[in-house]
Design an enzyme around this catalytic site. Structure first.
Site, PDB file in Angstrom:
ATOM      1  N   LEU A   1       0.765  -1.207  -0.075  1.00  0.00           N
ATOM      2  CA  LEU A   1       0.029  -0.006  -0.075  1.00  0.00           C
ATOM      3  C   LEU A   1       0.821   1.283  -0.012  1.00  0.00           C
ATOM      4  O   LEU A   1       0.327   2.164  -0.312  1.00  0.00           O
ATOM      5  CB  LEU A   1      -0.874  -0.089   1.206  1.00  0.00           C
ATOM      6  CG  LEU A   1      -1.932  -1.000   1.267  1.00  0.00           C
ATOM      7  CD1 LEU A   1      -2.699  -1.112   2.651  1.00  0.00           C
ATOM      8  CD2 LEU A   1      -3.116  -0.573   0.216  1.00  0.00           C
ATOM      9  N   GLY A   2       1.988   1.128   0.515  1.00  0.00           N
ATOM     10  CA  GLY A   2       3.093   2.484   0.382  1.00  0.00           C
ATOM     11  C   GLY A   2       4.284   1.955   1.152  1.00  0.00           C
ATOM     12  O   GLY A   2       4.695   0.765   1.922  1.00  0.00           O
TER      13      GLY A   2
ATOM     14  N   GLY B   1       9.522   2.447   6.732  1.00  0.00           N
ATOM     15  CA  GLY B   1       9.106   0.835   6.449  1.00  0.00           C
ATOM     16  C   GLY B   1       8.158   0.707   5.250  1.00  0.00           C
ATOM     17  O   GLY B   1       8.298   1.866   4.667  1.00  0.00           O
TER      18      GLY B   1
ATOM     19  N   VAL C   1       4.097  -0.477   4.140  1.00  0.00           N
ATOM     20  CA  VAL C   1       2.842  -0.614   4.561  1.00  0.00           C
ATOM     21  C   VAL C   1       1.935  -1.767   3.654  1.00  0.00           C
ATOM     22  O   VAL C   1       2.167  -1.528   2.199  1.00  0.00           O
ATOM     23  CB  VAL C   1       1.820   0.499   4.830  1.00  0.00           C
ATOM     24  CG1 VAL C   1       0.159   0.006   5.231  1.00  0.00           C
ATOM     25  CG2 VAL C   1       2.366   1.447   5.835  1.00  0.00           C
TER      26      VAL C   1
ATOM     27  N   GLY D   1       8.244   3.904   2.601  1.00  0.00           N
ATOM     28  CA  GLY D   1       9.025   5.023   2.795  1.00  0.00           C
ATOM     29  C   GLY D   1      10.215   4.503   3.473  1.00  0.00           C
ATOM     30  O   GLY D   1      10.671   3.654   3.859  1.00  0.00           O
TER      31      GLY D   1
ATOM     32  N   LYS E   1       1.500  -2.251   8.964  1.00  0.00           N
ATOM     33  CA  LYS E   1       2.712  -1.417   8.760  1.00  0.00           C
ATOM     34  C   LYS E   1       3.820  -2.174   9.491  1.00  0.00           C
ATOM     35  O   LYS E   1       3.767  -2.548  10.670  1.00  0.00           O
ATOM     36  CB  LYS E   1       2.348   0.111   9.658  1.00  0.00           C
ATOM     37  CG  LYS E   1       3.634   0.739   9.749  1.00  0.00           C
ATOM     38  CD  LYS E   1       3.498   1.745  10.652  1.00  0.00           C
ATOM     39  CE  LYS E   1       2.180   2.812  10.352  1.00  0.00           C
ATOM     40  NZ  LYS E   1       2.242   3.995  11.263  1.00  0.00           N
TER      41      LYS E   1
ATOM     42  N   ASP F   1      -2.790  15.300  15.128  1.00  0.00           N
ATOM     43  CA  ASP F   1      -2.584  15.382  13.606  1.00  0.00           C
ATOM     44  C   ASP F   1      -4.245  15.339  13.000  1.00  0.00           C
ATOM     45  O   ASP F   1      -3.934  14.259  11.967  1.00  0.00           O
ATOM     46  CB  ASP F   1      -1.449  14.488  13.305  1.00  0.00           C
ATOM     47  CG  ASP F   1      -1.114  14.703  11.643  1.00  0.00           C
ATOM     48  OD1 ASP F   1      -1.238  16.037  11.497  1.00  0.00           O
ATOM     49  OD2 ASP F   1      -0.364  14.131  11.228  1.00  0.00           O
TER      50      ASP F   1
END
Length: 768
Positions: free
Chosen positions: A51-52, A57, A59, A54, A73, A167
């Site tokens: 899913l993503g 780490g 996801v 960076g 994650k 946030d």
């Protein structure tokens, strides 16, 4: 204390907020395949894709044997070795587990002590609030009340657990048909900060500029509490109601300043919500309602099982993303063969009910008709499907073709069409190109809709444009979601490429960013002024605040880095008091002048400086370049230096055939930006041809990465790119006004002058 006025040089050049340990939730439509080094399973979750990813780490999308989907994650092992990071991860897990609310995404499992710590949360296949508003516009009042009531209840649960989220922003609210979900407790902390300073720090701004409270903007750690989340929720609701943050956009320090000192812009908020939002956005935390009080004032109704609280296009997006999940691989069979499962919805039913409500909601105007095909594709007893039509190979164009910037947009469209015609005329062409145009009229509120015209067409392989900074920025979420390559030759807004904010992931910029262009203009002033410059004047016209602010930042860095202190002044939008301010600057002894503003104020500046007898170098940038400045300033424009990311085709022998073709096709020579658009098409078509193997058209989502690694010799010069898609080298060509015309000079210098003279540009992307 870190304040709005203390941004570092690097942050100013990129306008990237202070590093924030949180990330937007990955969208369901962004699933990428697993890499060879990825595990196939983690703690009972079979991993289906990425899913993503960076620097911290990855996801993954995971699934249990029961068919339950989760966002998993996983932290990189080298990060996990750091005690402070593992402590932060453990704190995130503990915070998320303490929050019990139907409107917060629950934790399904976690192991902070694993060699690679992991956290699994329920997967929501809907878009974030930010995606939905950008793509489909503001929510109606009922939708706003339901959104606000649900998020307020989630925050009440956060605060009841003794935490502050810190946030609350559109990227951290996911939309499901049965209501929104609050996510990301990565920077949540105890409401009483005592004992946590080792983890959070006392002088660090934590949160997202534009969606944080004044006490967060000023890093007043002792004042950050539940009321800060309520302020952020007020910002979020204002954004959902109007499509824009209540304190505007742009440079980080400007956002911080406005948050602390200015009143919010609530124009367009429904009258029934205005008193409530004003209360949330009070500067004094004690004057704001609690999250529980806010929920009570908003709780007129709840979404229930119907999706009619959301606009129909948003429901369709949820449906489409859920449908894409149906194509995921089936569960691996166990070692013991089992009888064939009975016909039924199975995993399909689970996916459609993800989030707690079926997508068969008539109120949302969308439903998914799914059938069981019995494993044979459903072809038995049916007519064979007709052969598919041959797909086109299409170049998309998003530009202002009928608005205030139509001269630039139309020039780019003409350049695109000539490049496509040239490609199609080749005897060795591997395929034939077509063109599809989407006119955004230069209106940023139309930017996203113009982008969707192109992203929704599977035949479009890439985009040339957008031609305007802010329509481009509005279109970013649509292009990022589609992973469709976007090549712009005129949009220098720095946030169009900003991986730190998770945006502009597919943009390839064939022009300089505004802040870097101004940096090079400052170098030119220092290198070429007839007399040594010791006090350059720097005027910011806030009519286009983002553009002018970026020019101020870049020029200031260029001057100060060379040991020269500029004399800066600011005039409000509309350049009020411009003439008086210029008189004060001349009286203060400025010996050069850099104008950070648009053509109308540049015209007034030219006439005023001329009348004052100012003889120092006068220089300005891209948004002044054009006929308006020449016509308006007249004789006062003589001698001005103007930088823009365009080269006159007439001085390029490589462009001779292009110039002739343009005259034959359109009856006139090419306007600025036509040749650069021509180069963008030849670059894109070349990379598509390289990726065209085995008779199969390339996956367009792979093209941004290929383009960013490419180098290209075009008719206007040479291009190369850095990892984030920005142009290497200078990309700013200089002109001087002579006899009422722009006379070409050369590329701006890429470094300040040295005692031995001015060096040539280290790596100009487009040579002459």
């Amino acid at each position: 204390m870190w304040g709005w006025q203390d941004l570092r040089v690097g942050a100013l050049l990129t306008s990237t907020p202070t590093p924030i340990p949180s990330r937007p939730a990955p969208a369901a439509g962004d699933l990428a395949p697993l890499l060879p080094a990825d595990p196939s399973a983690i703690a009972g979750y079979r991993l289906l894709g990425r899913l993503g990813a960076g620097g911290m780490g990855v996801v993954y999308l995971g699934r249990t044997d029961a068919g339950e989907l989760a966002a998993v994650k996983v932290t990189l092992a080298d990060r996990a070795e750091r005690t402070d990071f593992r402590s932060r991860f453990r704190r995130e897990v503990e915070a998320a587990r303490r929050v019990v609310s139907p409107w917060a995404v629950p934790v399904l499992g976690a192991d902070p002590d694993a060699p690679e710590p992991w956290l699994a949360t329920a997967f929501v296949p809907g878009p974030s609030l930010g995606e939905a508003v950008v793509a489909h516009g503001p929510l109606p009042e009922r939708g706003l009340r339901i959104l606000g009531g649900a998020v307020a209840r989630a925050l009440a649960a956060v605060h009841a657990a003794g935490l502050v989220h810190r946030d609350v922003k559109p990227a951290n609210v996911l939309l499901a048909v049965d209501g929104p979900r609050l996510i990301d407790f990565g920077i949540a902390r105890a409401a009483d900060p005592a004992g946590e300073t080792a983890l959070t720090g006392t002088d660090m701004v934590v949160g997202t500029p534009g969606f944080l409270a004044p006490e967060q903007a000023e890093a007043r750690t002792e004042d950050v509490g539940p009321a800060s989340d309520v302020f952020a929720l007020g910002c979020l609701l204002a954004y959902a109601a109007t499509g824009r943050p209540p304190f505007g956009t742009g440079a980080v320090d400007a956002l911080m300043y406005r948050t602390v000192h200015d009143e919010p812009d609530l124009a367009g908020v429904p009258d029934g919500l205005l008193p409530l939002l004003r209360g949330c956005l009070a500067k004094d935390p004690a004057a704001r309602p609690t999250a529980e009080q806010l929920a009570g004032r908003l709780a007129e109704d709840t979404p229930g099982a119907a999706a009619d609280w959301l606009p129909a296009p948003v429901v369709r997006t949820i449906a489409e993303r859920s449908a894409r999940m149906l194509a995921l691989p089936d569960i691996d069979p166990t070692s013991t063969p089992a009888a064939a499962p009975p016909a039924g919805p199975g995993r399909r039913r689970f996916l459609l009910l993800a989030g707690g409500a079926g997508l068969l909601a008539a109120g949302g105007g969308t439903w998914l008709a799914l059938r069981d095909d019995g494993g044979n594709g459903g072809t038995e007893g049916k007519r064979p499907a007709p052969p598919p039509k041959a797909r086109k190979w299409t170049i998309g164009v998003q530009a202002d073709l009928s608005g205030p910037g139509k001269a630039v947009g139309q020039a780019q469209e003409r350049g695109v069409r000539l490049a496509v015609e040239a490609f199609n005329s080749r005897a060795d062409k591997p395929f034939t190109l077509d063109v599809k145009v989407s006119d955004d009229r230069g209106d940023q509120h139309r930017g996203a809709a113009a982008a969707r015209v192109l992203t929704s067409d599977p035949d479009v392989l890439g985009i040339i444009g957008p031609s305007h900074d802010y329509t481009g920025y509005a279109a970013l979420p649509a292009y990022d979601e589609a992973r469709l390559p976007v090549l712009t030759v005129s949009a220098g807004y720095n946030l169009l490429t900003n991986p730190g904010l998770g945006q502009g992931l597919s943009v390839v910029r064939l022009c300089s960013r505004h802040n870097y262009a101004a940096l090079y203009l400052a170098y030119h002033v220092l290198a070429k002024s007839p007399r040594p410059v010791t006090r350059p004047g720097l005027l910011q016209d806030r009519t286009d605040e983002n553009y002018s602010w970026q020019y101020v930042v870049g020029a200031s860095i260029g001057f100060k880095g060379s040991g020269v202190l500029p004399h800066p002044r600011v005039v409000p939008a509309g350049a009020k008091r411009l003439e008086r301010v210029l008189g004060e600057m001349v009286d203060a002894g400025i010996d050069a002048y850099l104008h950070a503003g648009l053509a109308p104020s540049a015209v007034r500046a030219a006439k005023t400086l001329d009348a004052l007898g100012f003889t120092g170098m006068r220089i300005t940038g891209q948004h002044v370049y054009g006929d308006e400045f020449l016509r308006g300033a007249g004789a006062a424009a003589e001698g001005w230096v103007v930088g823009a990311p365009v080269v006159p085709p007439g001085i390029r022998k490589q462009a001779a055939a292009f110039v002739a073709a343009h005259r034959a096709r359109f009856g006139t020579g090419p306007a600025p930006y036509a040749g650069e658009a021509y180069d963008a098409v030849t670059l894109l078509a070349g990379e598509v041809a390289k990726a065209f193997k085995g008779g199969r058209r390339p996956d367009r989502t792979t093209l941004p990465g290929l383009l960013r690694k490419a180098t290209h010799k075009g008719i206007m010069g040479e291009y190369g790119f850095v990892e984030d898609g920005n142009l290497t080298g200078v990309g700013t060509f200089l002109y001087t006004v002579r006899n009422g015309r722009y006379e070409p000079m050369d590329w701006a210098p890429s470094a300040p002058p040295t005692p031995k003279g001015t060096p040539k540009p280290a790596s100009a992307p487009q040579g002459t």
